[in-house]
Design a protein around this motif. Sequence first.
Motif, PDB file in Angstrom:
ATOM      1  N   ALA A 235      -2.162 -25.505 -65.301  1.00 32.50           N
ATOM      2  CA  ALA A 235      -1.917 -26.941 -65.470  1.00 32.50           C
ATOM      3  C   ALA A 235      -3.150 -27.672 -65.994  1.00 32.50           C
ATOM      4  O   ALA A 235      -3.077 -28.843 -66.351  1.00 32.50           O
ATOM      5  CB  ALA A 235      -1.459 -27.544 -64.147  1.00 32.50           C
TER       6      ALA A 235
ATOM      7  N   ARG B 111      -3.171 -26.003 -70.303  1.00 28.29           N
ATOM      8  CA  ARG B 111      -2.027 -26.188 -71.204  1.00 28.29           C
ATOM      9  C   ARG B 111      -1.934 -27.601 -71.771  1.00 28.29           C
ATOM     10  O   ARG B 111      -1.749 -27.765 -72.981  1.00 28.29           O
ATOM     11  CB  ARG B 111      -0.730 -25.765 -70.516  1.00 28.29           C
ATOM     12  CG  ARG B 111      -0.557 -24.239 -70.459  1.00 28.29           C
ATOM     13  CD  ARG B 111       0.756 -23.742 -71.040  1.00 28.29           C
ATOM     14  NE  ARG B 111       1.918 -24.427 -70.504  1.00 28.29           N
ATOM     15  CZ  ARG B 111       2.544 -24.099 -69.365  1.00 28.29           C
ATOM     16  NH1 ARG B 111       2.096 -23.086 -68.648  1.00 28.29           N
ATOM     17  NH2 ARG B 111       3.591 -24.761 -68.969  1.00 28.29           N
ATOM     18  N   PRO B 112      -2.063 -28.650 -70.930  1.00 28.02           N
ATOM     19  CA  PRO B 112      -2.021 -29.997 -71.530  1.00 28.02           C
ATOM     20  C   PRO B 112      -3.146 -30.215 -72.533  1.00 28.02           C
ATOM     21  O   PRO B 112      -2.969 -30.872 -73.558  1.00 28.02           O
ATOM     22  CB  PRO B 112      -2.172 -30.923 -70.317  1.00 28.02           C
ATOM     23  CG  PRO B 112      -1.720 -30.119 -69.147  1.00 28.02           C
ATOM     24  CD  PRO B 112      -2.121 -28.700 -69.458  1.00 28.02           C
TER      25      PRO B 112
ATOM     26  N   GLN C 201       6.772 -28.647 -72.080  1.00 23.11           N
ATOM     27  CA  GLN C 201       6.532 -27.960 -70.818  1.00 23.11           C
ATOM     28  C   GLN C 201       5.037 -27.898 -70.506  1.00 23.11           C
ATOM     29  O   GLN C 201       4.646 -27.512 -69.424  1.00 23.11           O
ATOM     30  CB  GLN C 201       7.118 -26.546 -70.843  1.00 23.11           C
ATOM     31  CG  GLN C 201       8.616 -26.467 -70.993  1.00 23.11           C
ATOM     32  CD  GLN C 201       9.397 -27.512 -70.203  1.00 23.11           C
ATOM     33  OE1 GLN C 201      10.280 -28.151 -70.736  1.00 23.11           O
ATOM     34  NE2 GLN C 201       9.045 -27.698 -68.945  1.00 23.11           N
ATOM     35  N   SER C 202       4.218 -28.236 -71.480  1.00 26.12           N
ATOM     36  CA  SER C 202       2.773 -28.245 -71.238  1.00 26.12           C
ATOM     37  C   SER C 202       2.266 -29.663 -71.020  1.00 26.12           C
ATOM     38  O   SER C 202       1.078 -29.914 -71.130  1.00 26.12           O
ATOM     39  CB  SER C 202       2.044 -27.605 -72.419  1.00 26.12           C
ATOM     40  OG  SER C 202       2.398 -26.249 -72.496  1.00 26.12           O
ATOM     41  N   ARG C 203       3.152 -30.583 -70.763  1.00 26.66           N
ATOM     42  CA  ARG C 203       2.714 -31.958 -70.515  1.00 26.66           C
ATOM     43  C   ARG C 203       2.902 -32.316 -69.054  1.00 26.66           C
ATOM     44  O   ARG C 203       3.819 -31.830 -68.396  1.00 26.66           O
ATOM     45  CB  ARG C 203       3.522 -32.915 -71.378  1.00 26.66           C
ATOM     46  CG  ARG C 203       3.095 -32.893 -72.839  1.00 26.66           C
ATOM     47  CD  ARG C 203       3.662 -34.109 -73.518  1.00 26.66           C
ATOM     48  NE  ARG C 203       3.255 -34.236 -74.902  1.00 26.66           N
ATOM     49  CZ  ARG C 203       2.129 -34.849 -75.285  1.00 26.66           C
ATOM     50  NH1 ARG C 203       1.311 -35.365 -74.389  1.00 26.66           N
ATOM     51  NH2 ARG C 203       1.829 -34.944 -76.562  1.00 26.66           N
ATOM     52  N   PHE C 204       2.029 -33.190 -68.565  1.00 26.29           N
ATOM     53  CA  PHE C 204       2.223 -33.707 -67.225  1.00 26.29           C
ATOM     54  C   PHE C 204       3.517 -34.498 -67.207  1.00 26.29           C
ATOM     55  O   PHE C 204       3.963 -35.033 -68.225  1.00 26.29           O
ATOM     56  CB  PHE C 204       1.057 -34.600 -66.814  1.00 26.29           C
ATOM     57  CG  PHE C 204      -0.179 -33.818 -66.526  1.00 26.29           C
ATOM     58  CD1 PHE C 204      -0.182 -32.860 -65.520  1.00 26.29           C
ATOM     59  CD2 PHE C 204      -1.331 -34.019 -67.257  1.00 26.29           C
ATOM     60  CE1 PHE C 204      -1.323 -32.115 -65.269  1.00 26.29           C
ATOM     61  CE2 PHE C 204      -2.468 -33.272 -67.006  1.00 26.29           C
ATOM     62  CZ  PHE C 204      -2.464 -32.321 -66.012  1.00 26.29           C
TER      63      PHE C 204
END
Lengths: 815, 110
Positions: free
Chosen positions: A522, A525-526, A545-548
Amino acid sequence: MKQKLVIIGNGMAPGRMLEHLLESDPDAYDITIFNAEPRVNYNRLMLSPVLSGEKNYEDIITHDDAWYAKNSITLHKEEPVETIDRASKTVTGKSGITAGYDKLVIATGSNPIMIPLPGADLDGVLTYRDLDDVERMVRASRAMRHAVVIGGGLLGLEAAAGLKMQGMDVTVVHLADYLMERQLDQSAAHLLERAFAQKGVAVHTSANTKEIVGDAGKVAAVLLDDGTRIEADIVCMAVGIRPSVDLAKRAGLDVHRGIVVDNNMRTSDADIFALGECVEHQGECYGLVAPLYEMAKVIADNLLEGASTYAGSVTATKLKVTGVDLYSAGDFADGENREEIVLRDANAGIYKRLVLQDNKIIGAVLYGETLDGPWFFDMLKKGADVSSMRDTLIFGQAFQGAEPLDPMAAVAALPDDAEICGCNGICKSTITDTIVSKDLSTLDDVRAQTKASSSCGTCTGLVEQLMALTLGDAYNPNAVTPMCACTDLGHSDVRRLIKTKNLRSIPAIQQELEWKTSNGCAKCRPALNYYLISDWPGDYADDYQSRFINERVHANIQKDGTYSVVPRMWGGQTSSLELRTIADVVDKYNIPTVKVTGGQRIDMLGIEKEDLPAVWADLGKAGFVSGHAYAKGLRTVKTCVGTDWCRFGTQDSTGLGVRIEKFMWGSWTPAKVKMGVSGCPRNCAEATCKDVGVICTEAGFEIHFAGAAGLDIKGTEVLGSVKTEDEALEYIVALVQMYREQGHYLERIYKWAKRIGLDEIRSQIMDQPERRKAFFDAFVYSQKFAQVDPWTERVSGKDKHEFNPMATLTLEAAE
Amino acid sequence: MTIATGNWVAIGNISDIPELGSRRVMAGKKTIAVFRTGPSEVFAIEDSCPHKGGPLSQGIVHDGCVTCPLHNWVISLSTGEAQGADEGRAKTYPTMLDGETILLDAQALT
Ligand code: SRM
Ligand SMILES: Cc1cc2nc3c(=O)[nH]c(=O)nc-3n(C[C@H](O)[C@H](O)[C@H](O)COP(=O)(O)OP(=O)(O)OC[C@H]3O[C@@H](n4cnc5c(N)ncnc54)[C@H](O)[C@@H]3O)c2cc1C
Ligand code: SF4
Ligand code: FES
């Protein structure tokens, strides 16, 4: 009274000479330097990594302003010396600055050779020698496509690789039959040419340029003797260098090809020394730093009444192109009484050739694996007899005695006096002894204390191995803070490698950069998702799917799992329609809390996730779009009432704020960006604690940046002043784009600015119009893909799965 | 939707969940977060973080875990256990794939 020392030219050689001089006797001279370039001293060898984007100018500065100040050295920048008056012992610069000397050092380096081809004077024909050349090429690469490099030697190839990495189509045109014919043999050159072809660089050998064709005064194409025409927007001429001797000649000193010196490095005038590439010593001129550093030491000593002498140098060459490993030294032409030993490994792309005469190595070419280069070179210089290991010599040092080809064993086996850093002539024991005696633990420390690997950097691997050997487990090569536990690379490395390795998806980054986890975490990825969006606009597909969660659903999650909704109110202005719509939405969806935020707009809190699309649909009817109150992106542009109403207002601060917000909304940034525009210095919009702020004055607009008023509190810095609103917008946009391209994920502007340097940012945005324009254009381009209201998209059905449960079970069967 | 086949209830198609994503399943008062970690790998876990009840279904999915959206606890999807220094456990539910259909053990829901 102190003696006066004047130095003409502020390149690498005099930089080194001064270090020796100051170390031995800091008070011997009053020192004045004249430099033609408008800057301090930097590592010229590292221009290629700057050109390719792997390094910044700041990374390669060797002596900064503070260093000159600390050592009380007067440095005249952008002041080329035009005359030396030997009778009165003075030199005079272009703008008339005159300085008297007791001792003079001429270190004017060399000039790139310009072949007088038809068209050589066209706009777009460049050379490759200093930072200005690099900046010209980088600028060209942003706006143009086709580059032709004339000359396939060391410099030409480094230029070609750099321009390619900057995204240009590059063709190398080379006169000889094969590349780098002065340093390589044909087999190695073949592998080299293949490596360039794989990079996508076209190479024409045996190609004589006939003409550079122009169009309206600008370069359009390069025409070869055989009729081939190659498209070109820029032409980089890299066909060789010529010692810069005009000044010395005019002063009546002895000059052949270079300025002639004796073994003490004195010219034909005993009070004048010559140093560096401009020198001719025993008929030789040098174009690599190792010999110049030896000269520098000799002059420093002679300036302090010593009498050491320079005896000439043998040189070795490495090509500094990422992904190409190449080493060559000595003489390797075929000849009588010469034998050669060759090793090839086609699969691994390895080629090694040693040329022997009388059982001594006289030449070495290594391609693909160069670890043993310094070892061969060491024996070459010492004239060591190699007959006892003749049969296994080519397998390298590690093979002698020990069987496994382990690089650590190879380094461990090197004799104490083996040369590790060729540029600086630093041997193994100097490095290991200094590590121990000065208790060094980082590569930077070793560079600072020993100079090893501080010039061209190609021996960095060897130095690191020596550190590992000397320090054992105490050595941590990754002193940079890694992005997260999935990698040892820091944010800067990752950003650089995304560009240079052309990585265009998160899995590609994880694969190529050897992530230690299968799909990241977490933290990374973002960050990676942002870097890809910022670097490949229009091309990279956002990975939700890689965003908060907040950025994934375009609302802010609250502690109870409900969400808040903050629509944009441009520049803090609203209307009865907007307010009425908000009132209706609050009633219709039973929204528990409505609040005026600190950002001049209204927040509705406590909305169920399922209701979000409907709430947005109603808000959308009144023209509301997302306020991105959740985004690492443009948040708010606060304004004051300015000339519209205020009796002190000097400019339309509300109008400018709205304009900026409408121009920049939707853009993603490393961390959130908040702005403010105040109509006069009373600053009611609190612009001077924002990421970017504007203070309007009668004369125009003062642009501020790098403020903070959250976890840290910090007033802004002034970027500069402009006259018109159009300019204000352009400069601000360019600044934010520079930050978008360089910032680390979650690093606010004030932290980025601290890392990069305020002056560098000011210089790029305020003083370099082309650069500013390029940033501006890049931002405008990326906005084409970013300015889509995410709420409208979701109202029309995008990401439906985010808002509805997959299933609602009634549990009779189980109950 | 209630299609009971023994104890297994069908709750949807695997393609309803994005890879490295999750969906919620409402079951009475409970919310179950159903995660998809690979082409055919699903996990079901109570949608409530052992820390302060954060909705785990809204977190980022990585390496068999989810990071809670509220304060970044990392929860294992297979065991429900908080990772690292944090302590706590979310309830997990058995799942099964029948072709592309995701089945949840209804027995465990009670
Ligand atoms: C709503 C608001 C408070 C208010 O009721 O006025 C607010 C609410 C939150 N702020 Fe803020 N900040 C709000 C103005 C500010 C301001 C003042 C300003 O913008 O002029 C600041 C100081 C300036 C700054 O940005 O530094 C501010 C500094 C922060 C910080 C500290 C950031 C920092 O780098 O120092 C955080 C934490 C973070 O971002 O990591 C934060 C984080 C948050 C979050 C997003 C916390 C979170 O992650 O859930 C809050 C979301 C609540 C919600 O759902 O709406 N908020 N926050 C303001 C919304 C402004 C808007 O219209 O968008
Ligand atoms: C792109 C590139 C890559 C290179 N890579 C390598 C490498 O990998 N390994 C290696 O060993 N070598 C390499 N070199 C060569 C190396 O950089 C030079 O040998 C070295 O910098 C020469 O040092 P110098 O002090 O003699 O001259 P320079 O560093 O050229 O400095 C001369 C300075 O004098 C200034 N000057 C000239 N005339 C006047 C005047 N009249 N008044 C005032 N100032 C004046 C010039 O503007 C210049 O700043 C490379 C060179 C380039 C351009
Ligand atoms: S900033 Fe100046 S012009 Fe604007 S409201 Fe305040 S006092 Fe008035
Ligand atoms: S509620 Fe999940 S980490 Fe705090």
